[in-house]
Design a protein around this motif. Sequence first.
Motif, short mmCIF file in Angstrom:
data_model
loop_
_atom_site.label_atom_id
_atom_site.label_comp_id
_atom_site.label_asym_id
_atom_site.label_seq_id
_atom_site.Cartn_x
_atom_site.Cartn_y
_atom_site.Cartn_z
N PRO A 1 0.82 -1.21 0.00
CA PRO A 1 0.00 0.00 0.00
C PRO A 1 0.85 1.27 0.00
O PRO A 1 1.97 1.28 0.51
CB PRO A 1 -0.81 -0.10 1.28
N PHE A 2 0.29 2.31 -0.57
CA PHE A 2 0.96 3.61 -0.59
C PHE A 2 0.86 4.23 0.79
O PHE A 2 -0.21 4.25 1.40
CB PHE A 2 0.28 4.51 -1.62
N ASP A 3 1.95 4.74 1.31
CA ASP A 3 1.96 5.42 2.59
C ASP A 3 2.32 6.88 2.35
O ASP A 3 3.47 7.21 2.07
CB ASP A 3 2.98 4.78 3.53
N PRO A 4 1.35 7.79 2.44
CA PRO A 4 1.64 9.20 2.18
C PRO A 4 2.67 9.78 3.14
O PRO A 4 3.34 10.75 2.80
CB PRO A 4 0.28 9.89 2.33
N ALA A 5 2.84 9.18 4.30
CA ALA A 5 3.83 9.69 5.26
C ALA A 5 5.23 9.64 4.67
O ALA A 5 6.08 10.47 4.99
CB ALA A 5 3.77 8.88 6.55
N GLU A 6 5.47 8.70 3.77
CA GLU A 6 6.79 8.59 3.16
C GLU A 6 7.11 9.80 2.27
O GLU A 6 8.27 10.14 2.07
CB GLU A 6 6.89 7.30 2.34
N THR A 7 6.07 10.45 1.72
CA THR A 7 6.31 11.57 0.80
C THR A 7 6.25 12.92 1.50
O THR A 7 6.61 13.93 0.90
CB THR A 7 5.28 11.56 -0.35
N SER B 1 2.24 20.59 6.62
CA SER B 1 1.28 21.68 6.85
C SER B 1 0.26 21.77 5.72
O SER B 1 -0.94 21.92 5.96
CB SER B 1 2.05 23.00 7.01
N THR B 2 0.73 21.68 4.50
CA THR B 2 -0.17 21.73 3.34
C THR B 2 -1.11 20.53 3.35
O THR B 2 -2.31 20.66 3.10
CB THR B 2 0.65 21.75 2.04
N PHE B 3 -0.58 19.36 3.65
CA PHE B 3 -1.38 18.14 3.72
C PHE B 3 -2.49 18.29 4.75
O PHE B 3 -3.65 17.97 4.49
CB PHE B 3 -0.45 16.97 4.06
N LEU B 4 -2.16 18.81 5.94
CA LEU B 4 -3.16 18.99 6.99
C LEU B 4 -4.18 20.05 6.62
O LEU B 4 -5.37 19.90 6.92
CB LEU B 4 -2.48 19.32 8.32
N ALA B 5 -3.74 21.12 5.96
CA ALA B 5 -4.68 22.17 5.54
C ALA B 5 -5.68 21.62 4.53
O ALA B 5 -6.88 21.95 4.59
CB ALA B 5 -3.91 23.35 4.94
N GLU B 6 -5.21 20.80 3.60
CA GLU B 6 -6.12 20.21 2.62
C GLU B 6 -7.09 19.25 3.29
O GLU B 6 -8.26 19.18 2.91
CB GLU B 6 -5.32 19.51 1.52
N ALA B 7 -6.64 18.53 4.29
CA ALA B 7 -7.54 17.64 5.03
C ALA B 7 -8.59 18.45 5.77
O ALA B 7 -9.78 18.12 5.74
CB ALA B 7 -6.74 16.78 6.00
N GLU B 8 -8.17 19.54 6.42
CA GLU B 8 -9.12 20.40 7.14
C GLU B 8 -10.16 20.98 6.18
O GLU B 8 -11.33 21.13 6.54
CB GLU B 8 -8.38 21.53 7.85
N ALA B 9 -9.75 21.28 4.97
CA ALA B 9 -10.66 21.87 3.99
C ALA B 9 -11.79 20.92 3.60
O ALA B 9 -12.84 21.36 3.15
CB ALA B 9 -9.90 22.31 2.74
N THR B 10 -11.60 19.62 3.80
CA THR B 10 -12.67 18.67 3.47
C THR B 10 -13.80 18.71 4.50
O THR B 10 -14.91 18.30 4.21
CB THR B 10 -12.15 17.22 3.40
N ALA B 11 -13.49 19.17 5.70
CA ALA B 11 -14.46 19.20 6.81
C ALA B 11 -14.99 17.81 7.15
O ALA B 11 -16.06 17.67 7.72
CB ALA B 11 -15.61 20.16 6.51
N ASP B 12 -14.23 16.79 6.80
CA ASP B 12 -14.61 15.40 7.10
C ASP B 12 -13.82 14.97 8.33
O ASP B 12 -12.61 14.75 8.26
CB ASP B 12 -14.27 14.51 5.90
N ALA C 1 -13.46 12.24 10.03
CA ALA C 1 -12.72 10.97 9.94
C ALA C 1 -11.46 11.15 9.09
O ALA C 1 -10.39 10.64 9.43
CB ALA C 1 -13.60 9.88 9.36
N TYR C 2 -11.58 11.89 7.99
CA TYR C 2 -10.42 12.11 7.13
C TYR C 2 -9.40 13.00 7.82
O TYR C 2 -8.19 12.75 7.73
CB TYR C 2 -10.82 12.70 5.78
N ILE C 3 -9.87 14.01 8.52
CA ILE C 3 -8.96 14.90 9.25
C ILE C 3 -8.18 14.11 10.31
O ILE C 3 -6.96 14.27 10.44
CB ILE C 3 -9.74 16.08 9.89
N GLU C 4 -8.88 13.24 11.02
CA GLU C 4 -8.21 12.41 12.03
C GLU C 4 -7.17 11.49 11.38
O GLU C 4 -6.05 11.34 11.88
CB GLU C 4 -9.24 11.57 12.77
N HIS C 5 -7.52 10.92 10.24
CA HIS C 5 -6.58 10.07 9.51
C HIS C 5 -5.37 10.88 9.07
O HIS C 5 -4.22 10.44 9.21
CB HIS C 5 -7.28 9.45 8.29
N ALA C 6 -5.61 12.08 8.54
CA ALA C 6 -4.51 12.94 8.08
C ALA C 6 -3.59 13.32 9.24
O ALA C 6 -2.37 13.38 9.06
CB ALA C 6 -5.07 14.19 7.41
#
Length: 119
Positions: free
Chosen positions: A73-79, A87-98, A100-105
Amino acid sequence: MTGSKNLENWLHEKVGPAYDALKADPARAVTPDQVRYTLAELLAEAEAAGVYPLPPEQREWVDAPAVGRELTPFDPAETLTSAEAISTFLAEAEATADPAYIEHAQAVAARAKAMHGIE
């Protein structure tokens, strides 16, 4: 045709008749174990039935040993190798307002920080 219309057509033309057939003859159902095939099992079964003979070069490719991480499986943490990327990754997760996804991010970000020694 809109997506909802496509879905409606699929339900009417495919799912409904399949459900009716299964309801009429429950013995047609397959167990989860019957649908859990590996690629090798599927290819072997198809070849044995004469449905899908593989040319020699494709058979060689299928039988070749793995050379890397083809099926991992792809692990985004590696990139996420910098504080800015995280910071950008977390901001994009926050923008989803989801939530469960925010917690995963957030978990991915924490793993990336630990993996790459980022404060």
